[in-house]
Design a protein around this motif. Sequence first.
Motif: not given
Length: 151
Positions: A13-18, A57-58, A72-82, A134-137
């Motif tokens: 997950l990044s600001a531009d895409s998933y 998924p997720g 909107d990502a569920e817990p465990g989905v990797a993102n660019a911020l780490g 608690t949430k990441i999007r």
Amino acid sequence: VAAPAPTPAPPMLSADSYGPVRFGAKLGDVEKELGTKGEELGAKDPACHSVRFPSLPGVRFMVENGVVTRADAEPGVANALGLAVGDTLADATRRHPALEVGPHKYEPAGHYLTMKKPDGGAAIVMEEDGKSITKIRAGLVPSVSYVEGCV
């Protein structure tokens, strides 16, 4: 004997895409690229609704007027911020001093942590409840900032 094909990296997950889904793309184009229709979540309102894809998924994608604007990502989905659900505000600001930290709309002790792209057109937003994330999007501005999702 041929070597086995390398396992592709999981989507990020990044600001531009998933993964292959770019924010700002038409839903129909995303469905063609993925080779599957998005699974509608809840009532389909052409102005704003959410979809999922079995191959990703997720993550729930927001679609506004036929355009994918947010994930909107569920817990465990990797993102660019780490960063991850469960990390603290201190962890986040230590690793990313440029994060914008603002008050949470519903959690009196909570915060929104925002990392915008330099052009300000997209961002990763995390919600924190005073203890931990608690949430990441992520997605396009202003959609990524909608607290309740579709408005």
